[in-house]
Design a protein around this motif. Structure first.
Motif, PDB file in Angstrom:
ATOM      1  N   CYS B  96       0.857  -1.389  -0.155  1.00  0.00           N
ATOM      2  CA  CYS B  96       0.215  -0.108  -0.232  1.00  0.00           C
ATOM      3  C   CYS B  96       1.073   1.216  -0.036  1.00  0.00           C
ATOM      4  N   TYR B  97       2.185   1.440   0.750  1.00  0.00           N
ATOM      5  CA  TYR B  97       2.485   2.365   0.289  1.00  0.00           C
ATOM      6  C   TYR B  97       3.526   2.749  -1.117  1.00  0.00           C
ATOM      7  N   VAL B  98       3.884   2.238  -1.647  1.00  0.00           N
ATOM      8  CA  VAL B  98       4.274   2.030  -2.995  1.00  0.00           C
ATOM      9  C   VAL B  98       3.419   1.985  -3.430  1.00  0.00           C
ATOM     10  N   LYS B  99       2.240   2.206  -3.394  1.00  0.00           N
ATOM     11  CA  LYS B  99       0.701   2.403  -4.035  1.00  0.00           C
ATOM     12  C   LYS B  99       0.128   3.755  -3.872  1.00  0.00           C
ATOM     13  N   GLY B 100       0.722   4.571  -2.818  1.00  0.00           N
ATOM     14  CA  GLY B 100       0.646   5.918  -2.569  1.00  0.00           C
ATOM     15  C   GLY B 100      -0.443   6.173  -1.291  1.00  0.00           C
ATOM     16  N   ALA B 101      -0.049   4.797  -0.254  1.00  0.00           N
ATOM     17  CA  ALA B 101      -1.311   5.050   0.739  1.00  0.00           C
ATOM     18  C   ALA B 101      -0.246   6.066   2.411  1.00  0.00           C
ATOM     19  N   GLY B 102       0.833   6.444   2.063  1.00  0.00           N
ATOM     20  CA  GLY B 102       1.327   7.519   3.006  1.00  0.00           C
ATOM     21  C   GLY B 102       0.321   8.762   2.442  1.00  0.00           C
ATOM     22  N   GLU B 103       0.495   9.583   1.269  1.00  0.00           N
ATOM     23  CA  GLU B 103      -0.145  10.623   1.261  1.00  0.00           C
ATOM     24  C   GLU B 103      -2.000  10.058   1.078  1.00  0.00           C
ATOM     25  N   LEU B 104      -2.321   8.726   1.406  1.00  0.00           N
ATOM     26  CA  LEU B 104      -3.659   8.924   1.480  1.00  0.00           C
ATOM     27  C   LEU B 104      -3.997   9.283   3.102  1.00  0.00           C
ATOM     28  N   MET B 105      -3.755   8.472   3.690  1.00  0.00           N
ATOM     29  CA  MET B 105      -3.337   8.802   5.202  1.00  0.00           C
ATOM     30  C   MET B 105      -3.070  10.140   5.514  1.00  0.00           C
ATOM     31  N   ASN B 106      -2.306  11.362   4.639  1.00  0.00           N
ATOM     32  CA  ASN B 106      -2.537  12.405   5.061  1.00  0.00           C
ATOM     33  C   ASN B 106      -3.556  13.801   5.139  1.00  0.00           C
ATOM     34  N   LYS B 107      -4.096  13.374   3.674  1.00  0.00           N
ATOM     35  CA  LYS B 107      -5.168  13.699   3.959  1.00  0.00           C
ATOM     36  C   LYS B 107      -6.376  13.751   4.510  1.00  0.00           C
ATOM     37  N   ILE B 108      -6.263  12.037   4.854  1.00  0.00           N
ATOM     38  CA  ILE B 108      -7.326  11.868   5.900  1.00  0.00           C
ATOM     39  C   ILE B 108      -7.160  12.338   6.591  1.00  0.00           C
ATOM     40  N   ILE B 144     -13.058   0.880   6.865  1.00  0.00           N
ATOM     41  CA  ILE B 144     -13.692   1.511   7.720  1.00  0.00           C
ATOM     42  C   ILE B 144     -14.935   0.703   8.392  1.00  0.00           C
ATOM     43  N   ASN B 145     -14.741   0.591   9.652  1.00  0.00           N
ATOM     44  CA  ASN B 145     -15.182  -0.730  10.703  1.00  0.00           C
ATOM     45  C   ASN B 145     -14.721  -1.519  10.063  1.00  0.00           C
ATOM     46  N   GLU B 146     -15.881  -2.562   9.291  1.00  0.00           N
ATOM     47  CA  GLU B 146     -15.556  -3.406   9.057  1.00  0.00           C
ATOM     48  C   GLU B 146     -15.804  -3.649   7.335  1.00  0.00           C
ATOM     49  N   GLU B 147     -16.142  -2.687   6.601  1.00  0.00           N
ATOM     50  CA  GLU B 147     -15.737  -2.871   5.099  1.00  0.00           C
ATOM     51  C   GLU B 147     -13.859  -2.449   4.410  1.00  0.00           C
ATOM     52  N   VAL B 148     -13.534  -3.022   3.600  1.00  0.00           N
ATOM     53  CA  VAL B 148     -12.707  -2.658   3.233  1.00  0.00           C
ATOM     54  C   VAL B 148     -12.825  -2.551   2.403  1.00  0.00           C
ATOM     55  N   TYR B 149     -11.951  -1.115   1.940  1.00  0.00           N
ATOM     56  CA  TYR B 149     -12.412  -0.323   0.423  1.00  0.00           C
ATOM     57  C   TYR B 149     -11.145  -0.503   0.275  1.00  0.00           C
ATOM     58  N   GLY B 150     -10.761  -0.810  -1.780  1.00  0.00           N
ATOM     59  CA  GLY B 150      -9.435  -0.981  -1.863  1.00  0.00           C
ATOM     60  C   GLY B 150      -9.366   0.191  -3.029  1.00  0.00           C
ATOM     61  N   ARG B 151      -8.116   0.235  -4.154  1.00  0.00           N
ATOM     62  CA  ARG B 151      -7.992   0.963  -5.200  1.00  0.00           C
ATOM     63  C   ARG B 151      -8.247   2.388  -5.265  1.00  0.00           C
ATOM     64  N   LEU B 152      -7.842   2.378  -3.898  1.00  0.00           N
ATOM     65  CA  LEU B 152      -8.526   4.188  -4.114  1.00  0.00           C
ATOM     66  C   LEU B 152      -7.875   5.249  -4.716  1.00  0.00           C
ATOM     67  N   ASN B 153      -8.433   6.301  -5.143  1.00  0.00           N
ATOM     68  CA  ASN B 153      -7.808   7.587  -5.067  1.00  0.00           C
ATOM     69  C   ASN B 153      -8.039   8.608  -4.471  1.00  0.00           C
ATOM     70  N   ALA B 154      -7.692   9.711  -4.818  1.00  0.00           N
ATOM     71  CA  ALA B 154      -7.828  10.629  -3.784  1.00  0.00           C
ATOM     72  C   ALA B 154      -9.725  11.551  -3.594  1.00  0.00           C
ATOM     73  N   LEU B 157     -11.969   8.943  -2.005  1.00  0.00           N
ATOM     74  CA  LEU B 157     -11.292   9.498  -1.038  1.00  0.00           C
ATOM     75  C   LEU B 157     -12.482   9.925  -0.373  1.00  0.00           C
ATOM     76  N   GLY B 158     -12.838  11.029  -1.090  1.00  0.00           N
ATOM     77  CA  GLY B 158     -13.829  12.449  -0.617  1.00  0.00           C
ATOM     78  C   GLY B 158     -14.873  12.415  -0.673  1.00  0.00           C
ATOM     79  N   GLU B 159     -14.981  11.349  -1.747  1.00  0.00           N
ATOM     80  CA  GLU B 159     -16.344  10.798  -1.744  1.00  0.00           C
ATOM     81  C   GLU B 159     -17.204   9.330  -0.490  1.00  0.00           C
ATOM     82  N   LEU B 160     -16.312   9.018  -0.227  1.00  0.00           N
ATOM     83  CA  LEU B 160     -16.152   8.345   1.129  1.00  0.00           C
ATOM     84  C   LEU B 160     -16.397   8.464   2.053  1.00  0.00           C
ATOM     85  N   LEU B 161     -16.047   9.084   2.670  1.00  0.00           N
ATOM     86  CA  LEU B 161     -15.589  10.279   4.092  1.00  0.00           C
ATOM     87  C   LEU B 161     -17.244  10.791   3.816  1.00  0.00           C
TER      88      LEU B 161
END
Ligand SMILES: Cc1cc2nc3c(=O)[nH]c(=O)nc-3n(C[C@H](O)[C@H](O)[C@H](O)COP(=O)(O)O)c2cc1C
Ligand code: FES
Lengths: 595, 166
Positions: B96-108, B144-154, B157-161
């Motif tokens: 996940c890190y090499v696919k940009g999870a760090g950025e995702l974490m910052n945004k959230i 989020i809770n028990e749901e898994v969300y994959g292949r996310l882009n920024a 992410l906004g929609e999801l939140l």
């Protein structure tokens, strides 16, 4: 419609997260509405390995593979394929390079290079139904062993097969069984290590989700061979689906008399209990795992004594990895010689890898040892997406190292990988392309190890922290020339003096990236640039005046107002204000901004 | 009056949880290695492991409180901080890190105004950073809770939140 039509739907974790449950429900509804639910069997299975294109579905007898299936597609599949006997072209696998559709699962390059021994049932049987396992010769090996072989004979078969531990170390499995067998004691234990700590790997998870009985059967065989009556599976608590399936499998095996008392009327008793880990990487290390099962902080112990002599509650204990165990029933049924027919002289059999990172086909593969890295990445993995360059692959997770592009033809074996400064590890294989910074990757792994160091011994607790500090300052542009030598010296010191395998291997990612990518470190330290453009503090966002069409899009998107210049004027970035977030680089339609 | 009803309801819930915890302790007491399985179940009941619960377990199993605390703080799965109504876990494993999870974490983090291990003021969101949940094929992944969300882009992410904010 053929009578023997059955449909296999993957319900591994990756596919489940993309609605494979809903897909199955919809399929069953549609079959029912058309009154054909009796003729078509729908089976949910464990992971096929093709996670990149999930959710996937295979329709037999033709073996048609459908990819990225959605609930809305089910009607068409039922109408056209099941009832009409025609293929739904648009859901077939399309090779990204040749743009040709392939219908049959066995013809897809991702699958046809693979040899499936440990994964023999994954994606083929319903893991929740023991009868499907039995139908594929399940528990036959246990029966054979209990009724026809002495424990010594079993140990000898495993020794002859040349099987080595798949959990990372590669210790000869038969020898470990023999040592544990020969330790005198009133009680002994078998432990299956399902802690799978490598962040970026999911081999053991897939085996346990797709074929839990193969591991339970192997544990019973191991128990007979070494003289134990009790087994434990130590599994990560994060793997909720694994826990659920294992619990169900243990209960079914007990009901059928494959676990419990007097198995196959042989007088041999064997039981299995689960123990949940609680999120500590070090608990994958065998002595720490044992301490954890005993109910304590999972701190490792000094070896010797090895678990084979003094393990769980002071008793001789055999501890094997999930994938190691999954090979055992197949070896017993087919014979040691059959197994030695795969792989190379010092690395027999196959290895399961989890492909992830910058690779076309992320997912799970099983390949014969001795295959080249090139075949794995380009033939099976489908190469690097977006036309990028392959830069390096990390094997062995945070304890391992990287294999650079120039060694792409390396043969995948325990010893060749060690020579190259990496290791086989448990099977995580992370692919990196030219946009990944190797210093940043080393820092990532070190952060992980630093976090996970249990704190018992000083070299690991303090040493990894110091290493991390040095890497942090290098990636932030505060690196000093002597830092590179310091990293090496400290790294070797930590390796030599740490108590357990965690500390002994923690510096590996740093040392191996230094070995192959020293120039990248030097660029960070001396020139204060990150060649891959990853390290934010070192990157300079700049507008190329010749390319700029003065449209103003960048100024609008900048969250901190660092871009000056109204539309129709040349824009400039204020380096003081710029946070290097890269929003403008992405926004610019003319690619006039570089990072 | 309303206050009273709430108190009664709280007390009832509290008693129920305690009864379940006592059952668990009864089931495991005396078994070797009982502490960790009991903590797992206790965390399922309470959602986290506050000091009172640890104290109760120590008493019940007859082990020193220091040992209980030692184990709770050693394992990252055990937490002494309550989780939000929606617990967001952004995988920071390698894939996940090499696919940009760090950025995702910052945004959230920016979006919700909390850091890893924290809970938002309104108790709606908490944020965690597990290392690999075994869905690397779908990287970057978050739950989020028990749901898994994959292949996310920024953008997604906004929609999801947004969906969970309501
Ligand atoms: C820090 C560390 C983490 C480990 N993590 C795992 C793991 O997650 N899974 C595993 O099977 N082995 C892991 N091992 C290796 C075990 O200590 C042990 O060698 C292995 O379970 C033996 O099984 P095998 O011989 O079948 O491979 C780890 C070792 C170290 C030093
Ligand atoms: S690294 Fe994120 S799921 Fe494996």
């Amino acid at each position: 419609m053929a009578d023997s039509t059955h449909i296999l739907i993957c319900r591994g974790t990756a596919c489940l997260s993309s609605e494979s449950q809903e897909i199955q429900n919809e399929l069953q509804n549609q079959l029912k509405n058309r009154g054909i639910e009796e003729q078509v069997r729908v089976v949910h299975t464990g992971c096929f390995g093709f996670c990149a294109r999930g959710p996937v579905m295979v329709v037999w007898p033709r073996g048609t593979l459908y990819c990225e299936v959605r609930v809305e597609d089910i009607g068409e599949i039922v109408e056209r394929h099941i009832l009409g006997g025609k293929v739904v072209e648009r859901l077939l696998y399309r090779d990204p390079k040749t743009e040709i559709n392939t219908e049959k699962i066995d013809d897809i390059s991702f699958f046809h290079r693979q040899v499936r021994i440990a994964l023999r049932n994954c994606g083929l049987i319903n893991p929740d139904d023991i009868n499907e396992y039995i139908a594929r010769d399940g528990y036959k090996a246990l029966g054979q062993v209990l009724t026809g072989h002495s424990p010594e004979e079993v140990v000898n078969i495993i020794k002859k097969s040349g099987l080595r531990g798949r959990g990372g170390g590669g210790f000869p499995t038969g020898l470990k069984w023999e040592l544990t067998r020969k330790s005198p004691a009133d009680l002994k234990y078998v432990i299956c290590n399902a802690d799978e700590g490598d962040p970026g790997a999911f081999m053991d998870r897939s085996i346990l989700e797709g074929d839990p009985h193969s591991v339970l059967e192997a544990m019973a065989i191991a128990g007979y061979a070494i003289g134990a009556q009790q087994g434990f599976v130590y599994v990560r608590a994060e793997y909720a689906l694994v826990v659920e399936r294992l619990e169900a499998a243990v209960n079914q095996a007990k009901e059928k008399g494959f676990l419990g008392k007097n198995l196959f009327e042989s007088g041999f008793n064997f039981d299995i209990d689960l123990r949940l880990g609680a999120g500590a990487f070090v608990c994958g290390e065998e002595t720490a795992l044992i301490t954890s099962i005993e109910g304590n902080r999972g701190e490792p112990r000094l070896r010797p004594p090895f678990p084979a002599q003094k393990g769980l509650w002071g008793k001789p204990t055999l501890i094997n990895n999930v994938e190691t165990l999954a090979n055992i029933p197949a070896i017993i049924l087919n014979g040691a010689e059959w197994f030695t027919g795969f792989g190379t002289e010092k690395s027999r059999g196959t290895k399961v890898f989890a492909l992830a990172g910058k690779i076309g086909n992320t997912g799970l593969i099983e390949v014969p040892m001795g295959i080249s890295l090139r075949e794995i990445i380009f033939d099976i993995g489908g190469g690097i997406p977006e036309g990028r360059q392959f830069k390096a692959a990390q094997t062995g997770g945070p304890s391992g190292g990287c294999i650079p592009a120039k060694l792409i033809d390396i043969s995948i074996e325990y010893d060749t990988l060690l020579e190259a400064g990496s290791m086989m590890g448990s099977g995580g294989l992370i692919v990196m392309d030219d946009r990944d910074c190797m210093v940043d990757i080393a820092k990532f792994y070190l952060e992980f190890m630093c976090d996970e160091s249990c704190g018992k011994c000083t070299p690991c607790r303090v040493g990894t922290k110091r290493l991390l500090e040095i890497l942090e300052r290098i990636t932030e542009g505060r690196g000093r020339e002597e830092d590179i030598g310091l990293l090496r010296e400290l790294g070797h010191g930590i390796k030599a003096t740490s108590l357990c395998g965690l500390g002994q291997s923690a510096p590996n990612p740093v040392l191996s990236t230094l070995r192959y990518f020293e120039d990248e470190y030097i660029a960070h330290v001396r020139d204060k640039v990150c060649p891959a453009g990853v390290c934010r503090k070192l990157s300079k966002v700049r507008i190329i005046p010749e390319e700029c069409k003065k449209c103003g899009a960048c100024a609008k998107v900048c969250p901190v107002g660092a871009i000056k210049g109204a539309p129709k004027e040349l824009h400039e970035i204020d380096p003081e204000k710029c946070t290097k977030c890269g929003a403008c680089v992405e926004k610019c339609p003319f690619k006039a901004i570089t990072k | 009056m309303e206050q009273n009803q709430e108190q009664v309801a709280n007390k009832k819930e509290h008693d129920e949880k305690l009864a379940r915890l006592n059952d668990v302790i009864g089931e495991f007491k005396g078994q070797p290695g009982a502490l960790i399985p009991v903590l797992h179940k206790a965390q399922q009941i309470y959602g986290y492991l506050p000091e009172e619960v640890q104290y109760h377990i120590a008493q019940g199993l007859g082990v020193p409180l220091a040992d209980v605390y030692g184990v709770v703080t050693f394992y990252s799965h055990f937490t002494m901080i309550p989780r939000g109504e929606h617990n967001i876990a952004v995988c920071l494993g390698t894939a996940c890190y090499v696919k940009g999870a760090g950025e995702l974490m910052n945004k959230i983090g920016d979006e919700l105004g909390i850091k890893v291990g924290e809970i938002s003021k309104d108790r709606k969101f908490s944020l965690e950073a597990p290392r690999c949940i075994g869905a690397c094929g779908m990287a970057p992944v978050l739950t989020i809770n028990e749901e898994v969300y994959g292949r996310l882009n920024a953008d997604q992410l906004g929609e999801l939140l947004q969906k969970y904010k309501q």
